[in-house]
Scaffold this active site. Sequence first.
Site, PDB file in Angstrom:
ATOM      1  N   ASP A  36       0.818  -1.218   0.000  1.00 23.60           N
ATOM      2  CA  ASP A  36       0.000   0.000   0.000  1.00 23.60           C
ATOM      3  C   ASP A  36       0.851   1.267   0.000  1.00 23.60           C
ATOM      4  O   ASP A  36       0.333   2.354  -0.234  1.00 23.60           O
ATOM      5  CB  ASP A  36      -0.951   0.001   1.205  1.00 23.60           C
ATOM      6  N   ASP A 275     -13.412  34.894 -34.516  1.00 24.29           N
ATOM      7  CA  ASP A 275     -12.677  33.640 -34.693  1.00 24.29           C
ATOM      8  C   ASP A 275     -13.386  32.485 -33.989  1.00 24.29           C
ATOM      9  O   ASP A 275     -13.247  31.333 -34.360  1.00 24.29           O
ATOM     10  CB  ASP A 275     -11.249  33.757 -34.166  1.00 24.29           C
ATOM     11  N   GLY A 410     -10.200  28.311 -35.480  1.00 31.61           N
ATOM     12  CA  GLY A 410     -11.224  28.603 -36.474  1.00 31.61           C
ATOM     13  C   GLY A 410     -10.669  29.062 -37.807  1.00 31.61           C
ATOM     14  O   GLY A 410     -10.941  28.464 -38.847  1.00 31.61           O
ATOM     15  N   LEU A 411      -9.868  30.099 -37.788  1.00 30.57           N
ATOM     16  CA  LEU A 411      -9.360  30.648 -39.032  1.00 30.57           C
ATOM     17  C   LEU A 411      -8.519  29.606 -39.756  1.00 30.57           C
ATOM     18  O   LEU A 411      -8.610  29.421 -40.956  1.00 30.57           O
ATOM     19  CB  LEU A 411      -8.513  31.883 -38.712  1.00 30.57           C
TER      20      LEU A 411
END
Lengths: 513, 425
Positions: A36, A275, A410-411
């Site tokens: 453990d 954008d 985006g662009l």
Amino acid sequence: MKLTVWTYEGPPHVGAMRVATAMKGLHYVLHAPQGDTYADLLFTMIERRDHRPPVSYTTFQARDLGSDTATLFKESCKDAFDRFQPEAIIVGASCTAELIQDDPGGLSESMGLPVPVIPLELPSYQRKENFGASETFYEICRALSAPVERTPEITCNILGPTALGFRHRDDVVELSSILESLGIAVNVVAPLDATPADIQRLGVAHFNVMLYPETCETACRWLEREYKQPFTKTVPIGVGATRDFIAEVKAIAGLPDTVVDDSRLRLPWYSRSVDSTYLTGKRVFIFGDGTHAIAAARIAKEEMGFEVVGLGCYNREFARPVRACAKELGLEALITDDYLEVEAAIEALQPEMILGTQMERHIGKRLGIPCAVISAPVHVQDFPARFSPQVGWEGANVIFDTWVHPLVMGLEEHLLHMFREDFEFHDDAGASHHGSHTPAAQKRRVVEEKTDTPEPVIKDGVTWLAGAEKELRKIPFFVRGKARRNTEKFAVEQGVTSISIETLYEAKAHYAR
Amino acid sequence: MNAFAQIKPPSVGCGNAPVLKQRGQREVFCGLTSIVWLHRKIQDAFFLVVGSRTCAHLLQSAAGVMIFAEPRFGTAILEEKDLAGLADANEELDREVERLLARRPDIRQLFLVGSCPSEVIKLDLSRAAERLTQAHAPQVRVLNFTGSGIETTFTQGEDECLASMVPVLPETDAEQLLLVGALPDVVEDQLVGLIEALGVPVVKALPSRNADTEVGIGPNTKFIVAQPFLGATAGALAGRGAQHLAAPFPFGEEGTTAWLRTIAEAFNVSPEKFDEVTAAPRARAQKAVAAASERLSGKSVFFFPDSQLEIPLARFLTRECGMTALEIGAPYIHRDLVSADLDLIAEGPVLSEGQDVDLQLDRCRAAKPDLTVCGLGLANPLEAEDLATKWAIELVFTPIHGYEQAGDLAALFAKPLKRREGLTL
Ligand code: SF4
Ligand code: SF4
């Protein structure tokens, strides 16, 4: 018995370790077998802690069973006290020690140690890590806090941040600065960096900020009853939630409703700027711990303009609020700690993005779906060197960046569409830096040879005709997988066995929104 | 007739050195951790741990990355209701196995792996394995072994696993060499290639990569162990009448040569043939070690107990890389297997077995070694105290045996030192 491959939460004693490791001057004596001790590496490796967690394990072995495991526990307790001189000790059992029923609480009490000893009862076979953290923090508050006078000025405590928490380190900094901008001083932050002495003076604050309900709601409720300290219910992750949180704080503190400085906040403008148009209606699947999943759902819908197509959490304790949140979105919440179920849900929904944990990141990798990580369980990546909170104004900025990152900007997406015929953007040409030694003309020829005569490809009894396969290759690589799947699905639904260019565009029209 | 050139041992080795045994907190993995490499080696096996959420969490943390869609291991997590009555637990286990095998028709061997909880509640996995073998034969064979932390430390899990396979190996009279230990395929192929080139007629490996290529065993089998932690497996093989070839372990040029020579002698290979086969790779290994160990020479090393590889590796570092060992800690010292290596280490280092981690850390701080070999839980805290560390776990996941890896092995130890030299902070 339940077959488990990957788990979202560890056992409850790991939750107790998260509290103990977060605090200073506290030591945890854990009755447990040697294996453990692996839990130490979670803190030293994942979180890069430069100290061992303040945990002494008894590491009993088979030959100790039935003879002197109780003595072993007492020796470990004494050694730990002598060596580490803690201000307080918590004691408990891991799953194996729970079975041998040595009663660490009773044993340590009988030792008459000169510091408070707090016994933990964490049912290992019923509960999990978050419960363990929550229960441990509550027991520590109960044992160590004391009735004290309130400060003359308005102060609060920030409760909930632990070791191995998802961005807790930075959340505390951001939250403190927001409270400061409201003219409210922070009395104690706990458990993170708090000492037992700090816990003792929790009561001087006028109210508590519940930063992370998973680990502190039980304590907050108890402090409310015991010391009449109200606590905030909104977790300030996201723009709207932060505003609601500030309103809540003002109401509790009796502050006038003046304008709050949010000049550091950029998410709203970034989200409105052109954008970001491409983010509109992105279908997202959200899964994590209850608190982060609920926060993410609100941000996704209201602040990013996404469409939430799935929502769920792995910690059953938060099933109720997550179900309510899902219902408002017109969804059925997925409450499960079985990652195979989560994977099946994602596969069925085919979202465009996943907001999940490290588990979902791997699911996403396999299914070719981008994923941003929003919640524990944590990974070494979730402890970046830079400041990156989730709460407050800066938290919102960080979230915007983190969620947009896996998507193609985006662009850039538009440009890739425009130039998709250009060999530079052709996937077979490879990334620019990888093929930098190959003359361009030669590269182009290879590409043409490859694409001129594509072989028919057969998948699930559906054949891709050469022309369609060629056309498919013209589609930018980051949407091609989806186009392929959708077309195949469409073909199967329509009973079409060979996919032509025609089928490809019919499918495109079918799935267009 | 020519004789084999023998290694020159130090005037006084560590063979009879006193062993420091302290009892306190042990900072080591349990045997379940072996599953992380075993499941990759045995390609048609599934490892089903019968345990708790802790066991599942350990496996997940040790596996580090969750890259496998559905890896060939999992944990049947005991729940409150299983603890109430044992009959239930057996039924539940049968049901889970049934489901698993239905979903994974590629599985030919199933290992039920015992854990601390299953052992404390005395769940009899050997009976369960018999029962399940009957139910699923001949498609699937079910075996069991323990990986529990109350019985095993780290690599002992592999030992228990291989030992569990020995009783069911078919009988054979063939004269053959059995190479024992789950080595990375690339290493196994290299070593088998060398042994075959020596002219040893039949060379087999345990474990085999899948159930169909399983090896037999019998009185004409000689076996050589490739990992120092396989004591129980060696005992079981000897119990089946096979003959153990004791040798130093094949780490570094010297170790690999001594290991191969033991095989050569047992199979009456001529010294000339031996030199012919080994000369080129020996020279390569010597060159590679010399280059990689430049940074190690004259430096000191301190081993915390981890995998039982500590003694053979200390032999390699002190004899071939010019290092001084300050302490060699091992979780367990299996004399039958490591005495050849111990004899080759010059007297001097503290030899410790078992652990009290706090006392050992005190010794380490006082000794100020140039390099500390330790587990992941201790590495960053020691680095923060300005001690250079090498993660021991990398030594069981990385190919380090044999001639072609000798340079890599030295480089593994040199890397942390090189990094420190290169940083200006
Ligand atoms: S030490 Fe025991 S309980 Fe802990 S992970 Fe290993 S087998 Fe499971
Ligand atoms: S092309 Fe390669 S190097 Fe460049 S950003 Fe992509 S993955 Fe990174």
